[in-house]
Design a protein around this motif. Structure first.
Motif, PDB file in Angstrom:
ATOM      1  N   GLU A 180       0.873  -1.249  -0.127  1.00  0.00           N
ATOM      2  CA  GLU A 180       0.014   0.070  -0.007  1.00  0.00           C
ATOM      3  C   GLU A 180       0.899   1.139  -0.228  1.00  0.00           C
ATOM      4  OE1 GLU A 180      -2.605  -0.318   3.191  1.00  0.00           O
ATOM      5  OE2 GLU A 180      -3.525  -2.060   2.612  1.00  0.00           O
ATOM      6  N   PHE A 181       2.223   1.008   0.290  1.00  0.00           N
ATOM      7  CA  PHE A 181       2.889   2.079   0.614  1.00  0.00           C
ATOM      8  C   PHE A 181       4.032   2.539  -0.607  1.00  0.00           C
ATOM      9  CE2 PHE A 181       7.444   3.082   2.232  1.00  0.00           C
ATOM     10  CZ  PHE A 181       7.138   4.456   2.580  1.00  0.00           C
ATOM     11  N   ILE A 182       4.362   1.321  -1.052  1.00  0.00           N
ATOM     12  CA  ILE A 182       5.874   1.565  -1.961  1.00  0.00           C
ATOM     13  C   ILE A 182       5.504   2.403  -3.172  1.00  0.00           C
ATOM     14  CG2 ILE A 182       5.376  -0.776  -3.062  1.00  0.00           C
ATOM     15  CD1 ILE A 182       8.899   0.945  -2.289  1.00  0.00           C
ATOM     16  N   ASP A 183       4.373   2.045  -4.005  1.00  0.00           N
ATOM     17  CA  ASP A 183       4.171   2.707  -5.146  1.00  0.00           C
ATOM     18  C   ASP A 183       4.137   4.497  -4.791  1.00  0.00           C
ATOM     19  OD1 ASP A 183       4.332   0.843  -6.673  1.00  0.00           O
ATOM     20  OD2 ASP A 183       2.180   0.367  -6.885  1.00  0.00           O
ATOM     21  N   ASP A 184       3.564   4.893  -3.420  1.00  0.00           N
ATOM     22  CA  ASP A 184       3.311   6.197  -3.263  1.00  0.00           C
ATOM     23  C   ASP A 184       4.634   6.579  -2.941  1.00  0.00           C
ATOM     24  OD1 ASP A 184       0.725   5.720  -3.639  1.00  0.00           O
ATOM     25  OD2 ASP A 184       0.282   5.709  -1.382  1.00  0.00           O
ATOM     26  N   VAL A 185       5.540   6.101  -2.321  1.00  0.00           N
ATOM     27  CA  VAL A 185       6.835   6.751  -1.789  1.00  0.00           C
ATOM     28  C   VAL A 185       7.809   6.735  -3.017  1.00  0.00           C
ATOM     29  CG1 VAL A 185       7.993   4.507  -0.843  1.00  0.00           C
ATOM     30  CG2 VAL A 185       8.390   6.975   0.045  1.00  0.00           C
ATOM     31  N   LYS A 186       7.653   5.748  -4.015  1.00  0.00           N
ATOM     32  CA  LYS A 186       8.295   6.025  -5.274  1.00  0.00           C
ATOM     33  C   LYS A 186       7.979   7.370  -6.032  1.00  0.00           C
ATOM     34  CE  LYS A 186       9.283   0.894  -6.590  1.00  0.00           C
ATOM     35  NZ  LYS A 186       8.829   0.028  -7.631  1.00  0.00           N
ATOM     36  N   PHE A 188       6.589   9.774  -4.958  1.00  0.00           N
ATOM     37  CA  PHE A 188       6.981  11.127  -4.123  1.00  0.00           C
ATOM     38  C   PHE A 188       8.375  11.327  -4.156  1.00  0.00           C
ATOM     39  CE2 PHE A 188       8.700  12.921  -0.099  1.00  0.00           C
ATOM     40  CZ  PHE A 188       8.027  13.855   0.033  1.00  0.00           C
ATOM     41  N   ALA A 189       9.173  10.407  -4.024  1.00  0.00           N
ATOM     42  CA  ALA A 189      10.487  10.418  -4.307  1.00  0.00           C
ATOM     43  C   ALA A 189      11.002  11.134  -5.558  1.00  0.00           C
ATOM     44  CB  ALA A 189      11.522   9.237  -3.905  1.00  0.00           C
ATOM     45  N   GLN A 190      10.424  10.363  -6.773  1.00  0.00           N
ATOM     46  CA  GLN A 190      10.735  10.993  -7.788  1.00  0.00           C
ATOM     47  C   GLN A 190      10.172  12.297  -8.042  1.00  0.00           C
ATOM     48  OE1 GLN A 190      12.362   9.278 -10.331  1.00  0.00           O
ATOM     49  NE2 GLN A 190      12.718  11.454 -10.963  1.00  0.00           N
ATOM     50  N   SER A 191       9.192  13.046  -7.527  1.00  0.00           N
ATOM     51  CA  SER A 191       8.774  14.157  -7.528  1.00  0.00           C
ATOM     52  C   SER A 191       9.593  14.994  -7.068  1.00  0.00           C
ATOM     53  CB  SER A 191       7.260  14.345  -7.182  1.00  0.00           C
ATOM     54  OG  SER A 191       7.028  14.191  -5.682  1.00  0.00           O
ATOM     55  N   VAL A 192      10.273  14.789  -5.751  1.00  0.00           N
ATOM     56  CA  VAL A 192      11.274  15.758  -5.144  1.00  0.00           C
ATOM     57  C   VAL A 192      12.351  15.691  -5.996  1.00  0.00           C
ATOM     58  CG1 VAL A 192      12.547  15.705  -3.163  1.00  0.00           C
ATOM     59  CG2 VAL A 192      10.395  15.231  -2.872  1.00  0.00           C
ATOM     60  N   ILE A 193      12.971  14.624  -6.533  1.00  0.00           N
ATOM     61  CA  ILE A 193      14.301  14.785  -7.370  1.00  0.00           C
ATOM     62  C   ILE A 193      13.763  15.637  -8.728  1.00  0.00           C
ATOM     63  CG2 ILE A 193      15.563  13.413  -8.945  1.00  0.00           C
ATOM     64  CD1 ILE A 193      15.146  11.049  -6.827  1.00  0.00           C
ATOM     65  N   ASP A 194      12.842  15.651  -9.162  1.00  0.00           N
ATOM     66  CA  ASP A 194      12.425  16.292 -10.343  1.00  0.00           C
ATOM     67  C   ASP A 194      12.250  17.972  -9.842  1.00  0.00           C
ATOM     68  OD1 ASP A 194      12.069  14.060 -11.809  1.00  0.00           O
ATOM     69  OD2 ASP A 194       9.769  14.032 -11.864  1.00  0.00           O
ATOM     70  N   GLN A 195      11.970  18.036  -8.779  1.00  0.00           N
ATOM     71  CA  GLN A 195      11.837  19.683  -8.317  1.00  0.00           C
ATOM     72  C   GLN A 195      13.448  19.885  -8.079  1.00  0.00           C
ATOM     73  OE1 GLN A 195       9.646  19.852  -4.591  1.00  0.00           O
ATOM     74  NE2 GLN A 195       7.883  19.093  -5.579  1.00  0.00           N
ATOM     75  N   TYR A 196      14.311  19.245  -7.825  1.00  0.00           N
ATOM     76  CA  TYR A 196      15.803  19.664  -7.502  1.00  0.00           C
ATOM     77  C   TYR A 196      16.218  19.823  -9.040  1.00  0.00           C
ATOM     78  CZ  TYR A 196      15.680  17.773  -2.620  1.00  0.00           C
ATOM     79  OH  TYR A 196      15.224  17.597  -1.754  1.00  0.00           O
ATOM     80  N   ALA A 197      15.999  19.149 -10.065  1.00  0.00           N
ATOM     81  CA  ALA A 197      16.327  19.179 -11.331  1.00  0.00           C
ATOM     82  C   ALA A 197      16.045  20.457 -11.895  1.00  0.00           C
ATOM     83  CB  ALA A 197      16.118  17.839 -12.118  1.00  0.00           C
ATOM     84  N   GLU A 198      14.833  21.075 -11.332  1.00  0.00           N
ATOM     85  CA  GLU A 198      14.258  22.271 -12.101  1.00  0.00           C
ATOM     86  C   GLU A 198      14.967  23.491 -11.422  1.00  0.00           C
ATOM     87  OE1 GLU A 198      10.189  22.023 -11.391  1.00  0.00           O
ATOM     88  OE2 GLU A 198       9.833  20.299 -12.576  1.00  0.00           O
ATOM     89  N   LYS A 199      15.725  23.211 -10.532  1.00  0.00           N
ATOM     90  CA  LYS A 199      16.348  24.420  -9.760  1.00  0.00           C
ATOM     91  C   LYS A 199      17.532  24.939 -10.537  1.00  0.00           C
ATOM     92  CE  LYS A 199      13.955  23.790  -5.147  1.00  0.00           C
ATOM     93  NZ  LYS A 199      14.191  23.507  -3.809  1.00  0.00           N
TER      94      LYS A 199
END
Length: 199
Positions: A180-186, A188-199
């Motif tokens: 129930e958790f793993i796809d959500d955290v994947k 989420f983590a990818q979205s955070v990484i994408d935000q870093y790439a945009e900066k």
């Protein structure tokens, strides 16, 4: 998440991986600001993942099996069991060999940055690598060692016996919470990484 989860959720970005792995060893703003930007972002990613995992509904349910005996440390045991399920999840590692190869690649990356890493991590890294902690999460014996290590480091826990009993007794229910958790955290983590790439 524990070391394996944080390594996996770095998605093969070397500096993010390093920061993600050392996140618990970076204390204070000065220590954080002194890191190269990529590793700095990895530490922030580590913290974001921890916050997300701790508050996820599946984690809240999983903690109930450990809270009676371990109270505030319930979440730490859930972090460890997530690493066990990641290590055995064919969607994360297609085979036992794939997991082993990933652990070796992770150690190889960390070695390249080791002189820059905090003293606390430098001290434990040789043991992590020699005994392959990341791979050890895969087995029940490895989980027992992980739980015992957690209890040894904690100030208010005498032993991890009840945690291991709860893990074994409720294994399939806890595994369901993981799914129930793993796809959500994947995501989420990818979205955070994408935000870093945009900066």
């Amino acid at each position: 998440m524990n070391y394996l989860g944080h390594a996996y959720l770095s998605f093969n970005h070397p500096e993010l991986l390093v920061g993600n792995m050392i996140g618990d060893h970076i204390k204070g703003r000065i220590a954080l600001q002194s890191l190269p930007q990529g590793i700095h972002n990895g530490v922030l990613l580590h913290r974001e993942i921890d916050r997300f995992a701790d508050n996820h509904p599946a984690s809240q349910k999983a903690k109930t099996y450990f809270r009676e005996h371990y109270r505030l440390y319930a979440g730490a045991f859930v972090d460890s069991l997530y690493d066990h399920f990641i290590a055995n999840d064919p969607h994360c590692f297609t085979s036992e060999q794939a997991l082993f190869d990933f652990t070796q690649e992770t150690y190889h990356t960390l070695v390249q940055y080791l002189p820059q890493l905090p003293e606390g991590f430098q001290k434990i890294f040789p043991y992590m690598r020699e005994h392959n902690w990341l791979y050890g999460y895969r087995t029940m014996k490895g989980m027992q060692k992980s739980f015992n290590g957690l209890a040894h480091r904690a100030k208010y826990i005498d032993n991890a016996d009840q945690a291991y009993v709860a893990f074994v007794s409720h294994y399939y229910t806890l595994n369901q919470y993981y799914y129930e958790f793993i796809d959500d955290v994947k995501s989420f983590a990818q979205s955070v990484i994408d935000q870093y790439a945009e900066k």
